[in-house]
Design an enzyme around this catalytic site. Structure first.
Site, PDB file in Angstrom:
ATOM      1  N   HIS A 144      39.342  47.604  39.399  1.00 45.16           N
ATOM      2  CA  HIS A 144      38.436  47.997  40.479  1.00 45.16           C
ATOM      3  C   HIS A 144      36.999  47.827  39.999  1.00 45.16           C
ATOM      4  O   HIS A 144      36.741  47.576  38.826  1.00 45.16           O
ATOM      5  CB  HIS A 144      38.698  49.425  40.955  1.00 45.16           C
ATOM      6  CG  HIS A 144      38.411  50.506  39.958  1.00 45.16           C
ATOM      7  ND1 HIS A 144      38.273  51.821  40.312  1.00 45.16           N
ATOM      8  CD2 HIS A 144      38.228  50.483  38.621  1.00 45.16           C
ATOM      9  CE1 HIS A 144      38.035  52.570  39.255  1.00 45.16           C
ATOM     10  NE2 HIS A 144      38.014  51.780  38.215  1.00 45.16           N
ATOM     11  N   CYS A 172      30.627  50.609  35.141  1.00 42.64           N
ATOM     12  CA  CYS A 172      31.782  50.716  36.038  1.00 42.64           C
ATOM     13  C   CYS A 172      31.563  50.009  37.374  1.00 42.64           C
ATOM     14  O   CYS A 172      32.502  49.860  38.155  1.00 42.64           O
ATOM     15  CB  CYS A 172      32.159  52.179  36.268  1.00 42.64           C
ATOM     16  SG  CYS A 172      32.828  52.954  34.772  1.00 42.64           S
ATOM     17  N   HIS A 184      36.616  46.014  36.196  1.00 40.53           N
ATOM     18  CA  HIS A 184      37.303  46.524  35.009  1.00 40.53           C
ATOM     19  C   HIS A 184      38.644  47.105  35.435  1.00 40.53           C
ATOM     20  O   HIS A 184      38.887  47.324  36.619  1.00 40.53           O
ATOM     21  CB  HIS A 184      36.460  47.581  34.276  1.00 40.53           C
ATOM     22  CG  HIS A 184      36.234  48.828  35.049  1.00 40.53           C
ATOM     23  ND1 HIS A 184      35.334  48.925  36.101  1.00 40.53           N
ATOM     24  CD2 HIS A 184      36.796  50.064  34.937  1.00 40.53           C
ATOM     25  CE1 HIS A 184      35.348  50.142  36.594  1.00 40.53           C
ATOM     26  NE2 HIS A 184      36.243  50.863  35.912  1.00 40.53           N
ATOM     27  N   HIS A 191      42.305  49.665  34.567  1.00 40.10           N
ATOM     28  CA  HIS A 191      42.857  50.875  33.951  1.00 40.10           C
ATOM     29  C   HIS A 191      44.381  50.792  33.973  1.00 40.10           C
ATOM     30  O   HIS A 191      44.970  50.180  34.863  1.00 40.10           O
ATOM     31  CB  HIS A 191      42.459  52.134  34.729  1.00 40.10           C
ATOM     32  CG  HIS A 191      41.011  52.425  34.747  1.00 40.10           C
ATOM     33  ND1 HIS A 191      40.341  52.987  33.687  1.00 40.10           N
ATOM     34  CD2 HIS A 191      40.072  52.231  35.716  1.00 40.10           C
ATOM     35  CE1 HIS A 191      39.068  53.139  33.995  1.00 40.10           C
ATOM     36  NE2 HIS A 191      38.879  52.681  35.222  1.00 40.10           N
ATOM     37  N   HIS A 236      48.992  46.313  39.824  1.00 40.44           N
ATOM     38  CA  HIS A 236      48.542  44.956  39.523  1.00 40.44           C
ATOM     39  C   HIS A 236      47.757  44.334  40.683  1.00 40.44           C
ATOM     40  O   HIS A 236      47.993  43.199  41.073  1.00 40.44           O
ATOM     41  CB  HIS A 236      49.721  44.067  39.093  1.00 40.44           C
ATOM     42  CG  HIS A 236      50.192  44.378  37.714  1.00 40.44           C
ATOM     43  ND1 HIS A 236      51.057  45.415  37.467  1.00 40.44           N
ATOM     44  CD2 HIS A 236      49.892  43.833  36.522  1.00 40.44           C
ATOM     45  CE1 HIS A 236      51.286  45.480  36.166  1.00 40.44           C
ATOM     46  NE2 HIS A 236      50.580  44.539  35.573  1.00 40.44           N
ATOM     47  N   GLU A 255      42.735  58.081  34.385  1.00 34.94           N
ATOM     48  CA  GLU A 255      42.279  56.706  34.238  1.00 34.94           C
ATOM     49  C   GLU A 255      42.327  56.255  32.780  1.00 34.94           C
ATOM     50  O   GLU A 255      42.313  55.067  32.495  1.00 34.94           O
ATOM     51  CB  GLU A 255      40.897  56.496  34.845  1.00 34.94           C
ATOM     52  CG  GLU A 255      39.769  57.201  34.172  1.00 34.94           C
ATOM     53  CD  GLU A 255      38.419  56.842  34.782  1.00 34.94           C
ATOM     54  OE1 GLU A 255      38.363  56.473  35.967  1.00 34.94           O
ATOM     55  OE2 GLU A 255      37.428  56.928  34.045  1.00 34.94           O
TER      56      GLU A 255
END
Length: 125
Positions: free
Chosen positions: A17, A26, A30, A32, A70, A115
């Protein structure tokens, strides 16, 4: 005092996201490896002594998480207008799982979205 049972199951998914309007790294793309803790509650046990089978909780939760696994969360219909923060992901997951699992005997208690190993948010209604 009435009895209440809180059941918890864990699952995970991976996604990417970017946080719109965030004044830092952020805001960039990137990813998680999210860990999700789903908690449901009930006050009554069924004939075999369960509030609900853990397999049923996990089945419903996996159906929801599968939509996000994914993927680039910003492309998901819900997150095109709502920023895909951990808080907003928790609200989305809580309500989507609740819609599948809620009954007079069982209700969503809370959801915790991790996260990473150090940062999480817990949401309940």
């Amino acid at each position: 005092m009435a009895q209440t049972f809180v059941l918890k199951t864990l699952l995970d998914f991976a996604s990417a996201h970017s946080l719109r309007g965030y004044p830092g790294d952020c805001a960039k793309l990137h990813g998680h490896n999210w860990k999700i803790e789903v908690q449901v509650s009930g006050t009554q046990l069924n004939d075999i002594g369960m509030v609900i089978d853990f397999k049923e909780i996990k089945r419903h939760a996996k159906e929801v998480v599968k939509e996000l696994d994914h993927t680039f969360l910003n492309d998901h219909p819900h997150f095109q207008e709502v920023n895909p923060t951990a808080e907003n992901i928790a609200v989305y997951l809580f309500r989507a799982i609740e819609a599948r699992i809620a009954s007079p005997e069982v209700r969503m208690h809370s959801i915790t979205v991790w996260e990473n190993d150090r940062n999480c948010v817990t949401y309940s209604e």
